[in-house]
Motif scaffolding. Structure first.
Motif, PDB file in Angstrom:
ATOM      1  N   THR A 107       0.816  -1.226   0.000  1.00 16.34           N
ATOM      2  CA  THR A 107       0.000   0.000   0.000  1.00 16.34           C
ATOM      3  C   THR A 107       0.847   1.271   0.000  1.00 16.34           C
ATOM      4  OG1 THR A 107      -0.033   0.209   2.395  1.00 16.34           O
ATOM      5  CG2 THR A 107      -1.747  -1.158   1.407  1.00 16.34           C
ATOM      6  N   ARG A 108       2.120   1.155   0.421  1.00 13.53           N
ATOM      7  CA  ARG A 108       3.027   2.314   0.622  1.00 13.53           C
ATOM      8  C   ARG A 108       2.482   3.293   1.654  1.00 13.53           C
ATOM      9  NH1 ARG A 108       3.436   4.039  -5.456  1.00 13.53           N
ATOM     10  NH2 ARG A 108       4.069   2.074  -6.368  1.00 13.53           N
ATOM     11  N   LYS A 109       1.687   2.794   2.607  1.00 14.62           N
ATOM     12  CA  LYS A 109       1.118   3.687   3.624  1.00 14.62           C
ATOM     13  C   LYS A 109       2.005   3.775   4.848  1.00 14.62           C
ATOM     14  CE  LYS A 109      -3.667   3.647   2.309  1.00 14.62           C
ATOM     15  NZ  LYS A 109      -5.048   3.618   2.661  1.00 14.62           N
ATOM     16  N   LEU A 110       2.082   4.982   5.402  1.00 15.91           N
ATOM     17  CA  LEU A 110       2.704   5.183   6.716  1.00 15.91           C
ATOM     18  C   LEU A 110       1.743   4.636   7.774  1.00 15.91           C
ATOM     19  CD1 LEU A 110       3.794   8.794   5.863  1.00 15.91           C
ATOM     20  CD2 LEU A 110       5.386   6.952   6.425  1.00 15.91           C
ATOM     21  N   VAL A 111       2.265   4.376   8.988  1.00 17.97           N
ATOM     22  CA  VAL A 111       1.419   3.673   9.959  1.00 17.97           C
ATOM     23  C   VAL A 111       0.184   4.485  10.373  1.00 17.97           C
ATOM     24  CG1 VAL A 111       3.146   2.029  10.801  1.00 17.97           C
ATOM     25  CG2 VAL A 111       3.016   4.262  11.845  1.00 17.97           C
ATOM     26  N   ALA A 112       0.300   5.802  10.454  1.00 23.28           N
ATOM     27  CA  ALA A 112      -0.887   6.601  10.805  1.00 23.28           C
ATOM     28  C   ALA A 112      -1.920   6.560   9.678  1.00 23.28           C
ATOM     29  CB  ALA A 112      -0.497   8.040  11.119  1.00 23.28           C
ATOM     30  N   GLU A 113      -1.443   6.409   8.447  1.00 22.00           N
ATOM     31  CA  GLU A 113      -2.387   6.302   7.318  1.00 22.00           C
ATOM     32  C   GLU A 113      -3.146   4.974   7.390  1.00 22.00           C
ATOM     33  OE1 GLU A 113      -0.045   9.030   3.983  1.00 22.00           O
ATOM     34  OE2 GLU A 113       0.498   6.922   4.136  1.00 22.00           O
ATOM     35  N   SER A 128       7.495   9.606  18.255  1.00 22.72           N
ATOM     36  CA  SER A 128       8.704   9.158  17.562  1.00 22.72           C
ATOM     37  C   SER A 128       9.902   9.975  18.031  1.00 22.72           C
ATOM     38  CB  SER A 128       8.494   9.327  16.046  1.00 22.72           C
ATOM     39  OG  SER A 128       9.480   8.632  15.326  1.00 22.72           O
ATOM     40  N   GLY A 129      11.093   9.399  17.862  1.00 21.41           N
ATOM     41  CA  GLY A 129      12.292  10.131  18.266  1.00 21.41           C
ATOM     42  C   GLY A 129      13.424   9.167  18.584  1.00 21.41           C
ATOM     43  N   PRO A 130      14.546   9.695  19.055  1.00 25.17           N
ATOM     44  CA  PRO A 130      15.705   8.853  19.361  1.00 25.17           C
ATOM     45  C   PRO A 130      15.500   8.104  20.675  1.00 25.17           C
ATOM     46  CG  PRO A 130      16.236  11.187  19.717  1.00 25.17           C
ATOM     47  CD  PRO A 130      14.803  11.134  19.288  1.00 25.17           C
ATOM     48  N   THR A 131      15.103   6.830  20.567  1.00 20.00           N
ATOM     49  CA  THR A 131      14.616   6.131  21.756  1.00 20.00           C
ATOM     50  C   THR A 131      15.015   4.663  21.745  1.00 20.00           C
ATOM     51  OG1 THR A 131      12.562   5.711  20.557  1.00 20.00           O
ATOM     52  CG2 THR A 131      12.538   7.594  22.064  1.00 20.00           C
ATOM     53  N   PHE A 132      16.197   4.324  22.178  1.00 17.79           N
ATOM     54  CA  PHE A 132      16.483   2.894  22.356  1.00 17.79           C
ATOM     55  C   PHE A 132      15.656   2.410  23.548  1.00 17.79           C
ATOM     56  CE2 PHE A 132      20.865   3.377  20.226  1.00 17.79           C
ATOM     57  CZ  PHE A 132      20.392   2.847  19.035  1.00 17.79           C
ATOM     58  N   SER A 171       4.027  18.617  18.398  1.00 19.10           N
ATOM     59  CA  SER A 171       4.081  19.070  17.004  1.00 19.10           C
ATOM     60  C   SER A 171       2.716  18.770  16.385  1.00 19.10           C
ATOM     61  CB  SER A 171       5.168  18.299  16.249  1.00 19.10           C
ATOM     62  OG  SER A 171       4.996  18.445  14.851  1.00 19.10           O
ATOM     63  N   SER A 172       2.314  19.561  15.394  1.00 21.98           N
ATOM     64  CA  SER A 172       1.067  19.231  14.693  1.00 21.98           C
ATOM     65  C   SER A 172       1.354  18.469  13.394  1.00 21.98           C
ATOM     66  CB  SER A 172       0.283  20.523  14.390  1.00 21.98           C
ATOM     67  OG  SER A 172       1.104  21.400  13.650  1.00 21.98           O
ATOM     68  N   ASP A 173       2.635  18.171  13.121  1.00 16.57           N
ATOM     69  CA  ASP A 173       3.034  17.575  11.839  1.00 16.57           C
ATOM     70  C   ASP A 173       3.165  16.049  11.954  1.00 16.57           C
ATOM     71  OD1 ASP A 173       4.101  17.024   9.354  1.00 16.57           O
ATOM     72  OD2 ASP A 173       6.007  18.063   9.710  1.00 16.57           O
ATOM     73  N   VAL A 174       2.031  15.379  11.831  1.00 21.07           N
ATOM     74  CA  VAL A 174       2.008  13.917  11.952  1.00 21.07           C
ATOM     75  C   VAL A 174       2.830  13.263  10.835  1.00 21.07           C
ATOM     76  CG1 VAL A 174       0.445  11.917  11.814  1.00 21.07           C
ATOM     77  CG2 VAL A 174      -0.198  13.918  13.172  1.00 21.07           C
ATOM     78  N   THR A 175       2.653  13.725   9.619  1.00 20.97           N
ATOM     79  CA  THR A 175       3.355  13.110   8.481  1.00 20.97           C
ATOM     80  C   THR A 175       4.869  13.277   8.610  1.00 20.97           C
ATOM     81  OG1 THR A 175       1.459  13.598   7.092  1.00 20.97           O
ATOM     82  CG2 THR A 175       3.511  13.125   5.948  1.00 20.97           C
ATOM     83  N   GLY A 176       5.313  14.486   8.944  1.00 21.45           N
ATOM     84  CA  GLY A 176       6.755  14.718   9.083  1.00 21.45           C
ATOM     85  C   GLY A 176       7.344  13.822  10.165  1.00 21.45           C
ATOM     86  N   ALA A 177       6.639  13.680  11.286  1.00 22.20           N
ATOM     87  CA  ALA A 177       7.159  12.856  12.388  1.00 22.20           C
ATOM     88  C   ALA A 177       7.260  11.392  11.966  1.00 22.20           C
ATOM     89  CB  ALA A 177       6.245  12.990  13.610  1.00 22.20           C
ATOM     90  N   GLU A 178       6.289  10.939  11.192  1.00 22.55           N
ATOM     91  CA  GLU A 178       6.315   9.542  10.752  1.00 22.55           C
ATOM     92  C   GLU A 178       7.431   9.283   9.752  1.00 22.55           C
ATOM     93  OE1 GLU A 178       3.315   6.722  10.572  1.00 22.55           O
ATOM     94  OE2 GLU A 178       2.119   8.246   9.546  1.00 22.55           O
ATOM     95  N   ILE A 179       7.610  10.228   8.829  1.00 27.29           N
ATOM     96  CA  ILE A 179       8.581   9.990   7.753  1.00 27.29           C
ATOM     97  C   ILE A 179      10.003   9.944   8.307  1.00 27.29           C
ATOM     98  CG2 ILE A 179       9.631  11.090   5.713  1.00 27.29           C
ATOM     99  CD1 ILE A 179       6.749  11.577   4.757  1.00 27.29           C
ATOM    100  N   GLY A 180      10.301  10.805   9.259  1.00 27.63           N
ATOM    101  CA  GLY A 180      11.645  10.771   9.864  1.00 27.63           C
ATOM    102  C   GLY A 180      11.955   9.378  10.401  1.00 27.63           C
ATOM    103  N   GLY A 181      11.042   8.813  11.177  1.00 30.63           N
ATOM    104  CA  GLY A 181      11.266   7.502  11.806  1.00 30.63           C
ATOM    105  C   GLY A 181      11.377   6.383  10.791  1.00 30.63           C
TER     106      GLY A 181
END
Ligand SMILES: NC(=O)c1ccc[n+]([C@@H]2O[C@H](COP(=O)([O-])OP(=O)(O)OC[C@H]3O[C@@H](n4cnc5c(N)ncnc54)[C@H](O)[C@@H]3O)[C@@H](O)[C@H]2O)c1
Ligand SMILES: O=P(O)(O)OC[C@H](O)CO
Length: 325
Positions: A107-113, A128-132, A171-181
């Motif tokens: 589907t090429r969908k991000l998880v929120a999609e 999302s973020g730097p989180t071991f 942040s209000s940028d759901v897509t940006g946060a997902e794409i980084g991860g």
């Protein structure tokens, strides 16, 4: 806000520990009966997060309906299995906080999609973020991006999950946060290859910087904001994952760089290296968006069995270009 966590791997367990601060009850759904048994009886997830003492306020279950009482759900099932689990769950209008990092094959969908498609009534957020996971579960200092379009829900979730050593940045940028991860997992494989093949620290720094450029190009093309990609969920996580063998994606790359085939390296693992599944989907998604992603293409070639020296030579032989383009 009573929290339920879907997914009893390392990260789901660490997030359950975050949510159970102060012995607040948390429900953790795990697929494996041995995880449920180990969390409930020994307060440890021996399969995926061995050696970390868990709060007794975390109760594990493998019955999805047991999460009905929870008011918000942290969704920590790996991207390729998320649809299967979310399809079986009655979510209603409860918020879904997506914490996995990847793009779904096919589907090429991000998880929120995926979450929005299956549960249109449920508001979505992304953590999302730097989180071991081991570090978070042990209470070491960590900061994350908590992205949600709804200001009230974002603030409520950020307050509920934050603690003395766990900072949430809204942040209000759901897509940006997902794409980084999702993209950093692929770039971490590339940095592992540099390590495994002994290509040096200059090469790794170059890959981080040029990888960040391609992450930004793709993220902006998909509607994310550059400042999100330069934040914790993008650049922050890229730096973490590209510099440590604690990263499963980086360590997969080390094996590839040593000349071992991807199939053999992946067969050895019970844990997930999301970048291996994301890389070919990301290559397709980038082509569809008209975005050039040479490092991602190189990772795909290596996963498909191309020799390391040939892939490195062809990356370096690309026509010279301006840095900002
Ligand atoms: N581990 C970390 O430090 C960390 C940190 C941040 C984000 N993440 C992300 O969190 C997500 C989950 O990773 P993790 O580290 O918790 O996993 P893990 O590698 O510790 O465990 C594997 C997980 O995959 C699940 N799984 C395997 N086969 C499955 C199937 N057929 N159906 C459903 N589930 C299946 C297992 O139940 C288990 O929960 C990934 O997207 C990962 O990128 C991980
Ligand atoms: O071990 P990795 O490569 O899946 O990385 C874990 C986390 O995503 C780091 O933020």
């Amino acid at each position: 806000m009573k929290i339920g966590v879907l997914g009893g791997g390392a990260w789901g367990t660490a997030l359950a520990q975050v949510a159970a601060r102060g012995d607040t009850p948390v429900k953790l759904w795990a697929r494996e009966p041995e995880v449920v048994e180990s969390v409930n009886s020994a307060h440890e997830n021996r399969a995926f997060l061995a050696g970390v003492a868990l709060s007794p306020a975390i109760r594990a279950t493998n019955v999805l309906d047991d999460l009905d009482e929870c008011e918000a759900l942290l969704v920590v099932v790996p991207a390729q299995f998320l649809r299967g689990v979310l399809t079986q769950l009655a979510v209603g209008a409860r918020p879904l906080v997506l914490c996995a990092k990847g793009i779904e094959a096919g589907t090429r969908k991000l998880v929120a999609e995926i979450a929005r498609e299956l549960h249109p009534q449920a508001p979505v957020a992304v953590l999302s973020g730097p989180t071991f996971a081991h570090e978070v579960a042990k209470g070491l200092p960590t900061a994350v991006t908590l992205a949600c379009e709804d200001d009230g829900l974002r603030n409520a979730l950020a307050e509920r999950l934050a603690g003395p050593a766990f900072r949430t940045y809204g942040s209000s940028d759901v897509t940006g946060a997902e794409i980084g991860g999702a993209v950093k997992n692929v770039l971490a494989i590339a940095c592992g290859v540099v390590e495994g093949a002994g290509l040096g620290l200059n090469a790794r720094a170059a890959l981080i910087a040029r990888g960040f450029a391609e992450m930004t190009r793709f993220g902006v093309a998909r509607g994310g904001r550059p400042e999100t990609l330069a934040g914790l969920s993008g650049l922050g996580d890229l730096v973490l994952t590209c510099s440590s063998t604690n990263s499963r994606n980086f360590s997969l790359g080390v094996g590839l760089g040593q000349g071992r085939p991807a199939a053999e390296l992946l067969a050895d693992r019970r844990t997930v290296a999301e970048g291996a599944a994301t890389a070919p989907v990301l290559r397709e998604a980038a082509a569809a968006a008209g975005v050039e992603m040479p490092v991602t293409a190189a990772v795909c070639a290596l996963l498909e069995g191309a020799p390391v020296d040939a892939v490195v030579r062809s990356l370096l032989a690309r026509p010279l270009r301006g840095e900002a383009v």
